[in-house]
Design an enzyme around this catalytic site. Structure first.
Site, PDB file in Angstrom:
ATOM      1  N   HIS A 160      -8.749  -7.975  -9.637  1.00 14.28           N
ATOM      2  CA  HIS A 160      -7.478  -8.303  -8.995  1.00 14.28           C
ATOM      3  C   HIS A 160      -7.677  -9.356  -7.908  1.00 14.28           C
ATOM      4  CE1 HIS A 160      -6.098  -4.038 -10.210  1.00 14.28           C
ATOM      5  NE2 HIS A 160      -5.349  -4.884 -10.892  1.00 14.28           N
ATOM      6  N   CYS A 241      -6.437  -0.697  -2.552  1.00 12.08           N
ATOM      7  CA  CYS A 241      -5.745  -0.197  -3.736  1.00 12.08           C
ATOM      8  C   CYS A 241      -5.455   1.297  -3.689  1.00 12.08           C
ATOM      9  CB  CYS A 241      -6.505  -0.567  -5.005  1.00 12.08           C
ATOM     10  SG  CYS A 241      -8.239  -0.189  -5.034  1.00 12.08           S
TER      11      CYS A 241
END
Length: 248
Positions: A160, A241
């Site tokens: 990501h 996250c």
């Protein structure tokens, strides 16, 4: 600054989580659960009240709640994760944010968007083009947050965007230029030093695996809290996250 930290406890199948760019290692569920509790306690100590999404023990990646929703003010953009097996995580997160009184909008097919690819810095939103986030998803997000300036970012070699870069309280981008091409990056001594959670004011949360970066940031005047998330790092997870912070 304070508010709500949306989180979800890891389930006993966490070791089955998706691994893309690193070698799979054994994950200790009980240790992961203890580390998650300590992570939530650190956020609570910084003024962020925990709100738990419903357990999803059949979904190994469910504790990575950031990927399921992007919060912009009082609007919650429900994502459509690029990995199809992660899409069932979204509905229980949707329920959680609605219970917090937020308006929800949604990324629709053929768009895909993971929250881990979305980095908000003031009025600018950087969105990584990745295996999980496509141009359709970026275009939809742009339309759903018209008050923000959305900047697509090309990246390589990481899961990501926020695996490669985050931002400090003053807006300085901290990250690894091997993975992302952004100007004026502050380069941390450790790879996991690129992952910073802003807790308000000069307070930041970081992984214990980046002690040299913590020292560097303290020398810049920041108040650094560190937490051990080693079991989640084995699954390409980082401090960002495991939560979604919602200002009140």
């Amino acid at each position: 600054m304070s508010g709500i930290a949306l989180v979800r406890k890891p389930g006993p199948r966490i070791a089955e989580g998706i691994v893309t760019h690193i070698e799979r290692e054994p994950v200790d569920y009980e240790r992961a659960a203890a580390q998650h509790d300590a992570y939530v306690a650190a956020l609570a100590g910084g003024g962020w009240r925990p709100a738990y999404a419903k357990p999803a023990d059949d979904l190994p990646d469910a504790p990575f709640v950031e990927d399921a929703v992007v919060v912009a003010g009082r609007v919650a953009v429900l994502t459509r994760p690029g990995a199809a097996e992660r899409r069932p995580e979204v509905e229980s997160v949707a329920q959680a944010v609605r219970e917090l009184g937020m308006k929800t909008v949604r990324i629709a097919p053929p768009g895909t968007l993971d929250g881990g690819d979305v980095l908000q810095v003031g009025a600018t939103v950087y969105v990584g083009r990745s295996a999980r986030t496509n141009d359709h998803g970026i275009t939809q997000l742009t339309a759903l947050v018209p008050e923000r300036r959305v900047v697509p970012v090309d990246m390589t070699g990481v899961l990501h965007l926020k695996s490669a870069v985050t931002a400090l309280p003053d807006g300085t981008l901290i990250g690894d230029p091997r993975y992302v091409d952004l100007p004026d990056l502050l380069v941390p001594p450790e790879e996991s030093g690129a992952h910073v959670v802003l807790m308000g004011g000069d307070r930041v949360l970081m992984a214990a695996s980046a002690p040299q970066t913590a020292t560097m940031l303290e020398k810049r005047g920041l108040s650094v809290t560190t937490v051990d998330i080693s079991e989640f790092e084995k699954l390409e997870g980082c401090v960002t996250c495991l939560s979604v912070l919602i200002e009140e």
